[in-house]
Design a protein around this motif. Structure first.
Motif, PDB file in Angstrom:
ATOM      1  N   LEU A  13       0.863  -1.496  -0.062  1.00  0.00           N
ATOM      2  CA  LEU A  13      -0.491   0.093   0.192  1.00  0.00           C
ATOM      3  C   LEU A  13       0.548   1.209  -0.012  1.00  0.00           C
ATOM      4  CD1 LEU A  13      -2.739   1.157  -0.014  1.00  0.00           C
ATOM      5  CD2 LEU A  13      -2.939   0.906   3.007  1.00  0.00           C
ATOM      6  N   ASP A  14       1.686   1.236   0.920  1.00  0.00           N
ATOM      7  CA  ASP A  14       3.179   2.294   0.672  1.00  0.00           C
ATOM      8  C   ASP A  14       3.344   2.283  -0.583  1.00  0.00           C
ATOM      9  OD1 ASP A  14       4.203   4.136   2.746  1.00  0.00           O
ATOM     10  OD2 ASP A  14       6.338   2.834   1.501  1.00  0.00           O
ATOM     11  N   ALA A  15       4.076   1.587  -0.941  1.00  0.00           N
ATOM     12  CA  ALA A  15       4.060   1.996  -2.547  1.00  0.00           C
ATOM     13  C   ALA A  15       3.067   2.085  -3.528  1.00  0.00           C
ATOM     14  CB  ALA A  15       4.777   0.325  -3.448  1.00  0.00           C
ATOM     15  N   GLN A  16       2.131   2.151  -3.585  1.00  0.00           N
ATOM     16  CA  GLN A  16       0.514   2.463  -4.073  1.00  0.00           C
ATOM     17  C   GLN A  16       0.663   3.837  -3.414  1.00  0.00           C
ATOM     18  OE1 GLN A  16      -2.329  -0.683  -3.943  1.00  0.00           O
ATOM     19  NE2 GLN A  16      -1.214  -1.484  -4.472  1.00  0.00           N
ATOM     20  N   LEU A  17       0.545   4.151  -2.377  1.00  0.00           N
ATOM     21  CA  LEU A  17       0.203   5.825  -2.222  1.00  0.00           C
ATOM     22  C   LEU A  17       1.157   6.407  -2.657  1.00  0.00           C
ATOM     23  CD1 LEU A  17      -0.981   4.966   0.734  1.00  0.00           C
ATOM     24  CD2 LEU A  17      -2.017   5.553  -0.802  1.00  0.00           C
ATOM     25  N   ARG A  18       2.899   5.507  -2.977  1.00  0.00           N
ATOM     26  CA  ARG A  18       3.724   6.838  -2.504  1.00  0.00           C
ATOM     27  C   ARG A  18       3.951   7.398  -4.270  1.00  0.00           C
ATOM     28  NH1 ARG A  18       8.105   3.043  -2.960  1.00  0.00           N
ATOM     29  NH2 ARG A  18       7.607   2.873  -0.523  1.00  0.00           N
ATOM     30  N   ASP A  19       3.368   6.381  -5.074  1.00  0.00           N
ATOM     31  CA  ASP A  19       3.270   7.211  -6.386  1.00  0.00           C
ATOM     32  C   ASP A  19       1.587   7.274  -6.675  1.00  0.00           C
ATOM     33  OD1 ASP A  19       5.780   5.741  -7.222  1.00  0.00           O
ATOM     34  OD2 ASP A  19       5.196   3.846  -7.121  1.00  0.00           O
ATOM     35  N   ALA A  20       0.989   7.764  -5.691  1.00  0.00           N
ATOM     36  CA  ALA A  20      -0.060   8.178  -6.256  1.00  0.00           C
ATOM     37  C   ALA A  20      -0.024   9.355  -6.558  1.00  0.00           C
ATOM     38  CB  ALA A  20      -1.491   7.547  -5.231  1.00  0.00           C
ATOM     39  N   LYS A  21      -0.900  10.143  -7.254  1.00  0.00           N
ATOM     40  CA  LYS A  21      -1.509  11.371  -7.508  1.00  0.00           C
ATOM     41  C   LYS A  21      -2.916  11.319  -6.701  1.00  0.00           C
ATOM     42  CE  LYS A  21       2.777  12.698  -9.811  1.00  0.00           C
ATOM     43  NZ  LYS A  21       3.318  12.385  -8.510  1.00  0.00           N
ATOM     44  N   PRO A  22      -3.193  12.378  -6.305  1.00  0.00           N
ATOM     45  CA  PRO A  22      -4.600  12.586  -5.571  1.00  0.00           C
ATOM     46  C   PRO A  22      -5.755  12.387  -6.815  1.00  0.00           C
ATOM     47  CG  PRO A  22      -3.542  14.299  -5.019  1.00  0.00           C
ATOM     48  CD  PRO A  22      -1.868  14.222  -5.895  1.00  0.00           C
ATOM     49  N   GLU A  23      -4.962  12.748  -8.752  1.00  0.00           N
ATOM     50  CA  GLU A  23      -6.487  12.037  -9.273  1.00  0.00           C
ATOM     51  C   GLU A  23      -6.990  10.728  -8.962  1.00  0.00           C
ATOM     52  OE1 GLU A  23      -3.498  14.413 -10.122  1.00  0.00           O
ATOM     53  OE2 GLU A  23      -4.571  15.916  -9.442  1.00  0.00           O
ATOM     54  N   ALA A  24      -5.633  10.041  -8.661  1.00  0.00           N
ATOM     55  CA  ALA A  24      -6.277   9.152  -8.704  1.00  0.00           C
ATOM     56  C   ALA A  24      -6.471   7.732  -8.023  1.00  0.00           C
ATOM     57  CB  ALA A  24      -4.815   7.765  -8.873  1.00  0.00           C
ATOM     58  N   LEU A  25      -6.756   9.115  -6.765  1.00  0.00           N
ATOM     59  CA  LEU A  25      -8.242   8.720  -5.306  1.00  0.00           C
ATOM     60  C   LEU A  25      -9.438   8.182  -6.441  1.00  0.00           C
ATOM     61  CD1 LEU A  25      -6.435  10.325  -2.530  1.00  0.00           C
ATOM     62  CD2 LEU A  25      -5.621   8.059  -2.927  1.00  0.00           C
TER      63      LEU A  25
END
Length: 185
Positions: A13-25
């Motif tokens: 989850l940390d890896a996914q969040l680290r690479d996520a831009k707010p728009e991806a949420l």
């Protein structure tokens, strides 16, 4: 969720969040408030016990909600960095900047529910609930003080469990509030 950050809870989850831009949420949804979307992402990092990523996002969000997340992060930081007392003092600094946040009402009601469910005859829960009721609002400074007492081991295990529950709900409510604000819902 422990009171203080120990280590990242879920590395994937940390890896996914680290690479996520707010728009991806919010795929397929229009973000009406980018600061609130970034705040939601900061909250998810903190929920996953990644203080550093949450803190880095919060430093760039110059809003009351960014200050709220900043305060929550330093409250959870524990002994890391400058040490417990400095981190708790830093949390209070950010909560002063937060002021009377619009999410406080939901956090206040949730905290009272947790304390009331703590059971009659449990003096700490009864006194904490009475103090909150007398103030008629959420008191993030009292929570910081309770964290200090928990770390000093001057509260019972039952009290610490209630503090963990209140904190979990506070973070959950604030993430939800940020999502609603980000999407204009």
């Amino acid at each position: 969720m422990p009171l203080f950050v120990v280590r990242v809870w879920d590395a994937d989850l940390d890896a996914q969040l680290r690479d996520a831009k707010p728009e991806a949420l919010f795929p397929g949804r229009e973000i009406r408030d980018p600061h609130m979307a970034a705040c939601a992402l900061a909250g998810l990092h903190l929920w996953n016990d990644n203080f550093t990523s949450s803190h880095n996002l919060c430093q760039g969000i110059q809003t009351l909600t960014g200050s709220y997340w900043h305060g929550l992060g330093h409250r959870r930081e524990g002994h890391a960095g400058e040490g417990l007392q400095a981190n708790l003092s830093n949390a209070k600094y950010w909560f002063r900047r937060t002021g009377d946040h619009p999410a406080f009402d939901a956090v206040y009601r949730s905290a009272l529910n947790v304390l009331d469910a703590g059971g009659t005859g449990f003096r700490w829960a009864t006194e904490a609930a009475g103090m909150l009721r007398s103030r008629r609002t959420w008191d993030p400074f009292a929570m910081v003080d309770w964290f200090g007492q928990a770390e000093a081991q001057t509260v019972s295990g039952q009290t610490q469990s209630l503090l963990e529950e209140i904190q979990w709900r506070e973070i959950d409510l604030l993430v939800d509030w940020c999502v609603q604000q980000a999407l204009g819902d």
